[in-house]
Design an enzyme around this catalytic site. Sequence first.
Site, PDB file in Angstrom:
ATOM      1  N   GLU A 116       0.820  -1.225   0.000  1.00 55.09           N
ATOM      2  CA  GLU A 116       0.000   0.000   0.000  1.00 55.09           C
ATOM      3  C   GLU A 116       0.847   1.265   0.000  1.00 55.09           C
ATOM      4  O   GLU A 116       0.331   2.375   0.140  1.00 55.09           O
ATOM      5  CB  GLU A 116      -0.968  -0.004   1.198  1.00 55.09           C
ATOM      6  CG  GLU A 116      -2.036  -1.088   1.136  1.00 55.09           C
ATOM      7  CD  GLU A 116      -2.772  -1.117  -0.206  1.00 55.09           C
ATOM      8  OE1 GLU A 116      -3.300  -0.072  -0.622  1.00 55.09           O
ATOM      9  OE2 GLU A 116      -2.789  -2.200  -0.835  1.00 55.09           O
ATOM     10  N   ASP A 169      10.829  15.903 -31.771  1.00 48.96           N
ATOM     11  CA  ASP A 169       9.732  15.061 -31.292  1.00 48.96           C
ATOM     12  C   ASP A 169       8.448  15.805 -31.020  1.00 48.96           C
ATOM     13  O   ASP A 169       8.446  16.983 -30.754  1.00 48.96           O
ATOM     14  CB  ASP A 169      10.114  14.427 -29.958  1.00 48.96           C
ATOM     15  CG  ASP A 169      11.164  13.392 -30.141  1.00 48.96           C
ATOM     16  OD1 ASP A 169      11.373  12.987 -31.292  1.00 48.96           O
ATOM     17  OD2 ASP A 169      11.754  12.998 -29.143  1.00 48.96           O
TER      18      ASP A 169
HETATM   19  C1  4H7 Z   1       4.251   4.218  -3.943  1.00 45.29           C
HETATM   20  C2  4H7 Z   1       3.198   4.530  -3.108  1.00 45.29           C
HETATM   21  C3  4H7 Z   1       3.089   4.823  -9.239  1.00 45.29           C
HETATM   22  C4  4H7 Z   1       4.072   3.297  -4.977  1.00 45.29           C
HETATM   23  C5  4H7 Z   1       1.958   3.922  -3.293  1.00 45.29           C
HETATM   24  C6  4H7 Z   1       3.068   3.793  -8.326  1.00 45.29           C
HETATM   25  C7  4H7 Z   1       0.815   4.384  -9.752  1.00 45.29           C
HETATM   26  C8  4H7 Z   1       1.960   5.133  -9.961  1.00 45.29           C
HETATM   27  C9  4H7 Z   1       2.851   2.660  -5.164  1.00 45.29           C
HETATM   28  C10 4H7 Z   1       1.774   2.987  -4.315  1.00 45.29           C
HETATM   29  C11 4H7 Z   1       1.872   3.076  -8.141  1.00 45.29           C
HETATM   30  C12 4H7 Z   1       1.965   6.250 -10.959  1.00 45.29           C
HETATM   31  C13 4H7 Z   1       0.202   1.369  -3.480  1.00 45.29           C
HETATM   32  C14 4H7 Z   1      -0.555   3.227  -4.848  1.00 45.29           C
HETATM   33  C15 4H7 Z   1      -1.048   0.608  -3.850  1.00 45.29           C
HETATM   34  C16 4H7 Z   1      -1.784   2.453  -5.167  1.00 45.29           C
HETATM   35  C17 4H7 Z   1      -3.358   0.817  -4.427  1.00 45.29           C
HETATM   36  C18 4H7 Z   1       2.731   1.675  -6.274  1.00 45.29           C
HETATM   37  N1  4H7 Z   1       0.799   3.400  -8.888  1.00 45.29           N
HETATM   38  N2  4H7 Z   1       0.521   2.373  -4.459  1.00 45.29           N
HETATM   39  N3  4H7 Z   1      -2.148   1.533  -4.109  1.00 45.29           N
HETATM   40  N4  4H7 Z   1       0.802   6.684 -11.443  1.00 45.29           N
HETATM   41  N5  4H7 Z   1       1.740   2.041  -7.261  1.00 45.29           N
HETATM   42  O1  4H7 Z   1       3.027   6.748 -11.309  1.00 45.29           O
END
Ligand code: 4H7
Length: 263
Positions: A116, A169
């Site tokens: 999480e 680009d």
């Molecule tokens: C760090 C903190 C990046 C990494 C929380 C990472 C989307 C992106 C994560 C989380 C990511 C992006 C934990 C957030 C699980 C979501 C349900 C790993 N998701 N999570 N949660 N958009 N997830 O760059």
Amino acid sequence: MMNFIVLTIFPEMFKPFWAQGIIKRAIERNKISASTINIRDFAEGRHKVTDDRPYGGGCGMVMKPEPLAGAIRLAQKKSPNSITIQLTPQGRVFNQKTAQKLALYDGLILVCGRYEGIDERIRLNLIDDEISIGDYVLTGGELASMVLIDAVTRLIPGTLGGVDSAEKDSFSDDLLEHAQYTRPRTFEGEDVPEVLLSGNHKKIEEWKLEMSLIRTFLKRKDLLKNRPLSEQEIEILKKWCLDIEKIIHSKTLHSTDALSGCQ
Ligand code: 4H7
């Protein structure tokens, strides 16, 4: 040379990533160096646990601070002029401008969260910046790191090969790219636009700019709103305006009877 260090509990994910295409070539040509640090190597005990239950309850697990701190401190010691970035949906949304700024650093230490997310005290004390690759949720920061590394690597001089550079680009000038064609001249009944075969380089450049502009107008009007227009670009848009007005004019003056008869 740009030094990428990725901190992850899934270093295997990066093996195929380092081993293909432009990234592989950039490593071979010493334009970038790329390595991973397994956060699990800094976990204690026989089971090398990297997660724990959240204080205050709630579902899911949180990344324990001690292994992350160990991994981040090692990376920062190895690469003292680097900036430490966490990939998270809570970060500033990544774009071409950010990629250009990041390409100027000596190194990027990329922290990939799982579960999480990570303990807040790591974020406060050891993370310099937070970046999101877009408004959607991933199961971990690894794919987000790869996106960032890919976008940054191709901006480092000498990585793309050929004279064709990243300067032309999409997005570096806030215009989408024009349509592309290669052989054969006719494919499934569709011809390559005549002007591209003409050998008239001035006409070809004009066509490319016109197609870029009109595509951007049709697909991404928002990009044009925040962008100045050159004299030539204004002329191109005016020409389209005039052509559209001519069509409207011919319908409204001469076919009003036909139109009113329609319904
Ligand atoms: C760090 C903190 C990046 C990494 C929380 C990472 C989307 C992106 C994560 C989380 C990511 C992006 C934990 C957030 C699980 C979501 C349900 C790993 N998701 N999570 N949660 N958009 N997830 O760059």
